[in-house]
Write an enzyme that holds these catalytic residues in place. Sequence first.
Site, PDB file in Angstrom:
ATOM      1  N   GLY A  92      13.290 -34.004 -42.148  1.00 58.65           N
ATOM      2  CA  GLY A  92      12.830 -33.286 -43.344  1.00 58.65           C
ATOM      3  C   GLY A  92      12.629 -34.252 -44.501  1.00 58.65           C
ATOM      4  O   GLY A  92      13.501 -35.070 -44.778  1.00 58.65           O
ATOM      5  N   ARG A 150       9.535 -34.427 -37.026  1.00 58.86           N
ATOM      6  CA  ARG A 150      10.728 -34.227 -36.195  1.00 58.86           C
ATOM      7  C   ARG A 150      10.274 -34.565 -34.782  1.00 58.86           C
ATOM      8  O   ARG A 150       9.208 -34.131 -34.349  1.00 58.86           O
ATOM      9  CB  ARG A 150      11.195 -32.776 -36.291  1.00 58.86           C
ATOM     10  CG  ARG A 150      11.556 -32.370 -37.730  1.00 58.86           C
ATOM     11  CD  ARG A 150      12.600 -31.285 -37.754  1.00 58.86           C
ATOM     12  NE  ARG A 150      12.803 -30.742 -39.084  1.00 58.86           N
ATOM     13  CZ  ARG A 150      13.657 -31.223 -39.981  1.00 58.86           C
ATOM     14  NH1 ARG A 150      14.406 -32.271 -39.678  1.00 58.86           N
ATOM     15  NH2 ARG A 150      13.794 -30.655 -41.158  1.00 58.86           N
ATOM     16  N   ASP A 160      24.373 -34.444 -46.317  1.00 57.55           N
ATOM     17  CA  ASP A 160      25.328 -34.198 -45.230  1.00 57.55           C
ATOM     18  C   ASP A 160      25.536 -35.395 -44.307  1.00 57.55           C
ATOM     19  O   ASP A 160      25.941 -35.238 -43.154  1.00 57.55           O
ATOM     20  CB  ASP A 160      24.860 -32.978 -44.403  1.00 57.55           C
ATOM     21  CG  ASP A 160      23.501 -33.206 -43.758  1.00 57.55           C
ATOM     22  OD1 ASP A 160      22.814 -34.193 -44.116  1.00 57.55           O
ATOM     23  OD2 ASP A 160      23.114 -32.399 -42.898  1.00 57.55           O
TER      24      ASP A 160
HETATM   25  O1  F6P Z   1      17.215 -31.263 -43.593  1.00 56.06           O
HETATM   26  C1  F6P Z   1      16.403 -30.816 -44.620  1.00 56.06           C
HETATM   27  C2  F6P Z   1      16.078 -29.346 -44.458  1.00 56.06           C
HETATM   28  O2  F6P Z   1      15.244 -28.971 -45.533  1.00 56.06           O
HETATM   29  C3  F6P Z   1      17.271 -28.424 -44.352  1.00 56.06           C
HETATM   30  O3  F6P Z   1      17.854 -28.136 -45.601  1.00 56.06           O
HETATM   31  C4  F6P Z   1      16.667 -27.230 -43.687  1.00 56.06           C
HETATM   32  O4  F6P Z   1      17.640 -26.514 -42.955  1.00 56.06           O
HETATM   33  C5  F6P Z   1      15.656 -27.840 -42.749  1.00 56.06           C
HETATM   34  O5  F6P Z   1      15.376 -29.152 -43.247  1.00 56.06           O
HETATM   35  C6  F6P Z   1      14.355 -27.085 -42.638  1.00 56.06           C
HETATM   36  O6  F6P Z   1      13.597 -27.700 -41.659  1.00 56.06           O
HETATM   37  P1  F6P Z   1      12.040 -27.471 -41.442  1.00 56.06           P
HETATM   38  O7  F6P Z   1      11.312 -28.259 -42.476  1.00 56.06           O
HETATM   39  O8  F6P Z   1      11.798 -28.003 -40.082  1.00 56.06           O
HETATM   40  O9  F6P Z   1      11.779 -26.020 -41.618  1.00 56.06           O
END
Ligand code: F6P
Length: 320
Positions: A11, A72, A129
């Site tokens: 992310g 990802r 985290d």
């Molecule tokens: O790790 C960053 C984050 O924004 C988290 O806070 C959230 O749970 C996740 O990524 C959302 O992921 P995506 O962009 O794949 O929806």
Amino acid sequence: MKRIGILTSGGDAAGMNASVRAIARSAISAGLEAYGINYGFAGLVAGDIHKLESIDMDGIISRGGTILYSARFPEFAEEKTQLKGIEQLKKFGIDALVVIGGDGSYHGAERLTQHGFNSIGMPGTIDNDIPGTDFTVGFDTAVSVALDALDRVNDTATSHQRTFIVELMGRGAGDIALWAGVAADADAIVIPEREYDIEAIAEKIKQNRKNGKDHNLIVLAEGVMSAAEFKEKLDKFGTLHTRAITLGHIQRGGSPTARDRVLASRFGDFAVKLLLEGKGGLAIGIRDNKLVASDIIDTLENHKHITDVSLQDLNDRLRF
Ligand code: F6P
């Protein structure tokens, strides 16, 4: 060591560009070459790699998102994919890699280290985290974006005598909710690190009304449940005029705060310094305002990020 590779993964977070800039400019000023890898580990495996010049870094410190793009890429958990990545790094003559990202990205850097490729993990995620650091780049900006939203919600909650439940991001961590919640004078902050008592929250709302406060703000971390689910549970305790909001990806964008830009600059410069000293296989961080580096494998396998839950107690003491 001549060439350093840089990638952003997982992310995105405000301050990733400031991080890329700091690594690239630090490397270039030390006589090294910097190479950008697009689309995180997916781009690494595909060989989407290009040389970065100092001029490419011009103006990016203030930009949200990441000029290297992100992705990802769960396939990187497979050994053959990792080896393909190392092959690409070797093809481009890259001697060491700095990975900017969160937990998943760190695991990618850990795998490369286990295969003997010198990699450094640099904390870039809004979630805060990551083990081995008090703060991650992007967290401060996300908190300030969330706080701006909470202040606005408070305005309309006050006008309409409503209770708002605002769900904030953070994956399994309650850090964004805690910091933004304390700063916004929340009536309750609900985080995954601690049990919550919904009956007590409903009772508090009723008490507030009796005492003359007829609007409420509940800040909910996404790791607990969704705002919609929480509203459904709370509504069982009577008509509390509730509304549920999910702030979502807005928290990831925008120009980074000064704090995130400075942190990114310190981390990037530190990563290059370590690599120049021949050190690698590290997770870098900041502890008590001092830059620190720890073994990336040990950090990921044996340590956990600790959320400062005392902020919830503080908020309870300070609330109406
Ligand atoms: O790790 C960053 C984050 O924004 C988290 O806070 C959230 O749970 C996740 O990524 C959302 O992921 P995506 O962009 O794949 O929806």
